[in-house]
Design a protein around this motif. Sequence first.
Motif, PDB file in Angstrom:
ATOM      1  N   LYS A 544       0.827  -1.194   0.000  1.00 42.53           N
ATOM      2  CA  LYS A 544       0.000   0.000   0.000  1.00 42.53           C
ATOM      3  C   LYS A 544       0.867   1.251   0.000  1.00 42.53           C
ATOM      4  N   GLN A 549      -1.586   2.288  -3.400  1.00 40.22           N
ATOM      5  CA  GLN A 549      -2.873   1.645  -3.665  1.00 40.22           C
ATOM      6  C   GLN A 549      -3.784   1.788  -2.445  1.00 40.22           C
ATOM      7  N   GLY A 550      -5.002   2.245  -2.662  1.00 44.28           N
ATOM      8  CA  GLY A 550      -5.965   2.345  -1.559  1.00 44.28           C
ATOM      9  C   GLY A 550      -5.836   3.615  -0.759  1.00 44.28           C
ATOM     10  N   ASN A 560      -9.273  -2.433  -3.260  1.00 39.37           N
ATOM     11  CA  ASN A 560      -8.454  -3.142  -2.279  1.00 39.37           C
ATOM     12  C   ASN A 560      -8.385  -4.648  -2.496  1.00 39.37           C
ATOM     13  N   THR A 581      -5.414  -4.444   4.567  1.00 41.51           N
ATOM     14  CA  THR A 581      -4.944  -3.253   5.267  1.00 41.51           C
ATOM     15  C   THR A 581      -6.030  -2.787   6.239  1.00 41.51           C
TER      16      THR A 581
END
Lengths: 997, 94, 417, 221
Positions: A544, A549-550, A560, A581
């Motif tokens: 992440k 990402q996210g 996700n 996450t």
Amino acid sequence: MGQQFRTSSSGQIDRGRILSFTFDGKPYQGYEGDTLASALLANGVRLVGRSFKYHRPRGIQTAGSEEPNAIVELRTGPRKEPNTRATTIELFDGLVANSQNRWPSLSFDIMSINNLFSPLLSAGFYYKTFMWPPSFWTNVYEHVIRRAAGLGKASTEPDPDFYEQCHEHCDVLVVGAGPAGLSAALAAARAEARVILVDEHPRLGGSLNDENYSINGKAGSEWVDEIHAQLEEMDNVRVFTRTTLFGYYDHNVVAAIEKVSDHMPVPHQGHPRQRMWTFYPGRVVIATGATERPLVFGNNDMPGVMLASAARAYVNRYGVKPGRRAVIATNNNDAYRTAIDLHHAGINITAVVDSRIQPDAALVEELESLSIRLLTGSTVGSAEGHQQVSYVQIVTTQGDTLDPERIDCDLVACSGGWNPNVHLHSQSGAKPVYDDSILSFVPGKSRQSEVSVGAANGSFSLQDCLAQGVSAGTQAARQTGFKSRKMAVARADNEGDYAIEALWISPTPYNKNYKQFVDQQNDVKASDVVLASQEGFDSVELLKRYTTQGMATDQGKTSNVNALALLACQRGEPLPEVGITTFRPPYVPVAMGVFAGHTVGYDFMPVRRTAIHDWNTKQGAVFIEAGLWLRARYYPQQPGDTMNDCYIRETEATRNNVAIVDVTSLGKIDIQGPDAAEFLNRLYINNWLKLPVGKVRYGAMLREDGMVFDDGTTSRLEENHFFMTTTTANAASVLAHMEQYHQIEWPELDVVFCSVTEQWTGIAVAGPNSRKLLEQVIDIDISNEAFPFMSVGECMMNNIPARLFRISFSGELAYEINVPADYGEQAWLELLEADEELEVSVYGTEALGTMRIEKGHVAGSELDGRTTAQDLGLEGMANRAKHFIGKHNSERPLLVGEGRLQVVGLKSLEPERNLRIGAHLVDPSVKLETVSQSQGHVTATTYSPQLGCGIALGLLRDGASRHGEQIEAVFPLDDETLKVEVCHPVFIDPEGELVRA
Amino acid sequence: MLRIDCPWCGVRNEDEFSYGGDATVERPTDYASQDDWYHYVYTRQNPAGPHREYWHHVNGCRAWLVVERDTVTHEIFSTAPASPNLPDPDGRTR
Amino acid sequence: MHYSGFSLLKQALTGNRGWTRAWRNLEPRKRYDVVIIGGGGHGLATAYYLAKLHGITDVAVVEKGYIGGGNTGRNTTIVRSNYMLNPNAQFYEHSMKLWEGLSQDLNYNVMFSQRGVLNLIHNDAQRDAFARRGNALRLNGIDAVMHDLDGVRKLMPHLDFSKNTRFPVQGGLAQPRGGTARHDAVAWGYARAADRLGVEIFQKCEVTGIKRKGDQVISVETTRGPIEAGQVGVAVAGNSSRLFDMVGMKLPIESHVLQAFVTEGIKPLVNTVCTFGAGHFYISQSDKGGLVFGGDIDGWNTYAQRGNLPTFNHVVAGGVTMMPCLARLRVLRQWGGVMDMSMDGTPIIGKTPIDNLYLNGGWCYGGFKATPASGWVFAHTIANDKPHALNAEFTLERFREGNIIDEKGVGASPKSH
Amino acid sequence: MPDKQDLPVRVSPLLPSNGDFIVDYKNVRLSERKALTAIQVLSFNGKHADAAAAIAAALGIKCSTRPGIVNSDGKTQVCWNGPNSWLVVCSDAEAGRAPGELFKVLQDAMGELGATGDLGTTGDLVTTGNLGAVVDQSHGRCGLRLSGLHARRVMAKNTAIDLHPRAFGPGQCAMTSVAHMNATVIQVDDTPTYDLFVIRSLARSFAHAIEHACHEFESEQ
Ligand SMILES: Cc1cc2nc3c(=O)[nH]c(=O)nc-3n(C[C@H](O)[C@H](O)[C@H](O)COP(=O)(O)OP(=O)(O)OC[C@H]3O[C@@H](n4cnc5c(N)ncnc54)[C@H](O)[C@@H]3O)c2cc1C
Ligand SMILES: NC(=O)c1ccc[n+]([C@@H]2O[C@H](COP(=O)([O-])OP(=O)(O)OC[C@H]3O[C@@H](n4cnc5c(N)ncnc54)[C@H](O)[C@@H]3O)[C@@H](O)[C@H]2O)c1
Ligand SMILES: Cc1cc2nc3c(=O)[nH]c(=O)nc-3n(C[C@H](O)[C@H](O)[C@H](O)COP(=O)(O)O)c2cc1C
Ligand SMILES: [Zn+2]
């Protein structure tokens, strides 16, 4: 004109109410009930934004708050809101929206050149370069990067609207008003529990508004209206629409944002723009539904690519055709409904592409009956077109990708499966668990009083949603103490089974390099996930942070699970091993104004005013903040009066005649009881047992660590009745400290006490003529014999009951008089007017400070929490034979030895120049080993009219033994040096003759 | 948001209270060693798990309380008056 | 593999297939000369400097989760050295100097951005206190500038400069060399650089026990098996008390949570680090565009990496008061980090009563900026079994002796530092 | 104590805004309860029940030893004010008492109390009241009354305690934080009507906050 993409009839829009709006300056029309997104689609607007990194053209992906792409700048001027999801903006007449992160225009964006350099701009590229020359990072590279990054532009003007915060308690809180939530709310409400139902949409119903379901033989939306009407009738239910529950906090406290006025051009008079609700439910039923995830294929970010459920929602809820020719791509049963609903709305379905070899037979049959082409074992390999899809290339999922079939379309509606919205459950401290049957995470074991139902619980059948809702609502009521009655579950009339087979990424046509986006808003591609993993960033959290990402405004709601699955593939491990996450509040981005509420600007903190405040204001006094108090600092008499003019005049008036000052803000504590004296004896370093009734004593208290905590005078009013004063700053903490020691350490002491700070207005009367003045108004004998220094007595001041203290902070003959506060202003005026000949004047805190410095009284700037009684010259008061708070730790070796900073007086040796607070004391003849040559600093300074020079107090290393030394006060911030003489801190009347006169 | 059940006032939000730290440290006697006084003021067990701690209901009834709370989950197990001498919440004199 | 614009280009042309792991993925061996517990910035920096400056390369760093996953990965990234008291000022200034060459030293761009740190002044008492601090800084050879209102306006044009606010701004004290750095990159950069010098890094490797023989530490128990150690350095931030509980010691430390928040990304709006002097609020803008802000700790012991509403609300009220245009910007995420609040607000770096066991903790909310110097002096302390002059005063013993280094003067009250 | 007519006029801390109503909308009103007498009684160790009984006997109004209870005869409110404390509130004029009388009555009820006004003149041992201490807070508190259909909604914007009829009703009181300030809340009737007490120095900020919370209802007819 326009709205060429409207269906002929469907939808919950009001076709009779036409609303005008503009996007990028161009005028359009929509209907009441539209979102900005649906209205744009209705007008055929596909391209609505640019992506973060590569500036790729982006369109509308979803129909809800999970939208990653269609984010715009809403409104203009001070009400401008960057990064607003077009899918959640309710259309209103006159709405203005603009695209963002593009230049010079949305369709021609120079920065889209980044797209070509994407191999250079791979995950984490910036960590690997821009290092030389070192100074270039802050000055050159970073500028460029910062300008390129970021999305919309903020308004720099103050927000004209206001926000407010409210609290509400209930037994059962239901989040989400879909079939599950409505059922739960009704069940709990029927059991008479206090129920709150919240939903982020303007209308209840959740997905029932988006779908063609029917319940109990009625259209879904009709059923919703019925339930809504029932709920509205019950006075134990509160329904909140346009309200998103965004945070699940400790002790089952949840917070929501209600968009009170966002669907209007401006809020109604007296109404907030948005409201934060803090709810205190006994039990929470989470019925937040599920979010569809996209498929990962080449150019899957292109305008025209949309979630299958969103396409359905646009047709069914908004009466909009998101395209004219659609390809439906899926790995599960659900998207078949999109094909069917779109077909009925008159959209040409050019193909349904299912990655599964053997889809559900009934669905296959249904497509056949509608003559819709079905391709199985295949998927979309890439979308192609210029700024929007014009065709797709179909590949087989078996790896045979060399010869893709090309299908024309302007809409790709895709479904990669469904993710239950476990956010709130997870925020509550629970851990979602992986469910292989739906290839996603579902709620795990509850940690707080909550339960998830319906799609949020991974149950995708409408009948299950209805049933779970009823049972959860019933149970929640029971758990919060209500007898539940049995409630029938509504009947779902039509629905199919959910079945899914994994397809996490599509093969690419010709095995070519395609951008296959995972996180669309942050431009994270499948290849970035691979690269991160290859470089060792192969735990979900590192992935992440390395790829971002996210981390975009949608917090990866749609991306996700796809990213995790790709990482799992890369690591060759099952998905649950990889984990997810952390979900964090807020569930959707929430305006800062909401958290601030209305305690901003002037209302940031309340103001404490004394009874003399209005008089001071009328006099034109200049105020100073003392904590929350406003105190008169000085009193300009004529235009052009500076602070110096004033305090010198006020000091002189005091020293030569008599003047009064408002000292109300000092803390005052009334202490009574047989053990009151003993209590004081333990609090203060000095003795209290023998203080006679009618006498006042100055005392100092320490913290338990041995540093001086506070000082002040305490009077013995009666044998068992004391009156303590504290500094303004410590009034509250001294009281708390006393309560702590009394309740925890010495409960056996029979003493009670409370703050009376507010009851009394305190006025100091100081100056050689103070007795003369008071004699005119006081009804007791205050001659030096009858009322010597450090006396206290009750009296009448004219017709005002009062307490009189003979104490002096100024070093002059002085008194302090306390009167009940509602008489404070009257007392003040009477003192000023008591004797016309005397010309009584007033002084403020600045003159007060001057006189205390001249007198060498330590105050806040010396009591800085690092000084001991010894440092401050107060050790003489201490009785170390008795026990008092802080005694032991004040005896630690380095607190009593040499090298401590001790209070000294300082005199300027340069006639025209004053010392400055914050200057440091340096002895040029001594070179210290440390870098810093500082031997102490100046704590308080003034010009002393009495002495005719600048004087100061300071803390100087071993200062008590250095009187007479000449050193320097340096102020390197302004390159200043001043020669000063160290002296005794008491500048005037060291013997205290004046105060005793 | 901690919700602390004041024995007198009922359940209230944490912002009505101020925190008083570890309630297991005992104030040494007046004749205790310097070492005891050092530990009393400075060192703490600081557990991850159940923690006895003081809270002052400063924006309410002004009683000091002993709260047993888990420092990991924040769950509160018990709340009791710190003073043995204050009249108890049922109004009985102690 | 050396990082540069050239390597980036080369890899871009070959499909980025040649990038290698930033640090190796190994299995722990039986014994190391030095075991560092805690794979945050401090632990990794310690390992790096042990290898680089002291030639000690037989070093293991053991991390219970993922590296940088503690406070290093959740802080608001502010780097400054504007401390008033001498021991702090000199230590943090040393850190500042290391920051100034860190990207080049590590061959990893930690994005150290010297955009300045500005502390706003709202009243005379504050101005006086800041004058004292600013002058102390200058006497320590550290940059500090006192700004009047115009100066503040240039740095932060969108503050509320009206008089119609509760505590109008009057000026500010700035440290121009202060700024921010990319927090995660600091952990990764040190890890990669240490790894290249032979240090071994183990993730998902939690220390569950510390074994002693007499007064001496001999090994640690971990979830990946026991590891013998010549010396053990503990750099676990919020978990210091837990680790020292394993050897039966209580520390002058409490664990508290500090929250941080980030807004949605926007184009540059805040170009320096700015703190509000009339409440608990500070803000900067990340290179990605998010406004990163924080305030005060929640104020009670906790080991949970999450915060609660009252502090959140209070912090944001300060922010909107300071800068009213923030009201319409949206908070994207709220999180927390568990910090070891020491009893005087100052770190503890040095030897412990137990031989071969060293403590690096008590960082409160100021340890990110300390990362380079912390590693540097801790490595020195471990390598020489005695502190460097820069950390000579940061002892455990200071509390017993009375050499309290208390920047705020609030005493032994961790929640108030 | 001087005679009633001798005392000066009491100046309210809300002076600039205290016409008859600070807020006067159809469904919610805010007004000041002016010139109140407020006497705090604090019981000594072990004397709690006796002190309560003595107060009740002296005033003819029940005095609760249980938290959160306020008793009133319609004119004088006897309000639980902490584990060992009560606040007795009235308007002397309404209650038909001379200024200072309530203080005296309570002081007498608490038992022997040293003479006031002749401090320092005698060295005699004078004990404070044997049941409790009596402290005049009349000038230290500002009393406000919030009443009307929307009063509870206005309160919900300012306090986190549950004022729903199922949880709180007439005869109940709470010391809590209202608009981020310490306050005592008393419910007077079912309208609902609330009496709010806040320290004097904060009175204007407090009234301002409540007023602000009322604005939403201004336009209701
Ligand atoms: C919200 C917030 C904002 C902050 N803002 C700033 C700022 O602006 N500027 C600044 O200078 N400082 C700031 N700080 C403080 C700073 O983040 C920390 O002081 C610093 O990062 C500490 O670094 P560290 O390496 O010591 O600890 P960490 O990064 O926490 O590393 C310690 C590591 O030890 C590991 N560990 C713990 N127990 C064990 C065990 N038993 N076995 C193995 N490993 C273990 C943890 O998992 C963790 O990774 C902030 C902190 C927070 C929480
Ligand atoms: N067959 C499938 O593949 C499939 C998959 C998913 C869902 N479904 C269908 O969807 C329906 C699910 O019903 P349901 O009641 O569980 O969910 P729902 O989606 O109908 O309703 C959830 C509601 O909660 C709201 N919401 C979500 N988060 C919120 C928050 N934080 N705050 C406030 N509101 C919030 C949403 O806006 C929505 O209105 C069923 O009809 C089910 O059959 C089907
Ligand atoms: C300086 C900084 C900037 C951040 N920016 C973002 C961001 O832009 N988007 C985001 O989702 N999270 C951002 N975060 C928060 C992280 O996602 C994460 O919440 C934080 O590192 C704590 O980890 P945890 O939430 O996994 O416990 C940022 C964190 C820091 C320290
Ligand atoms: Zn209480």
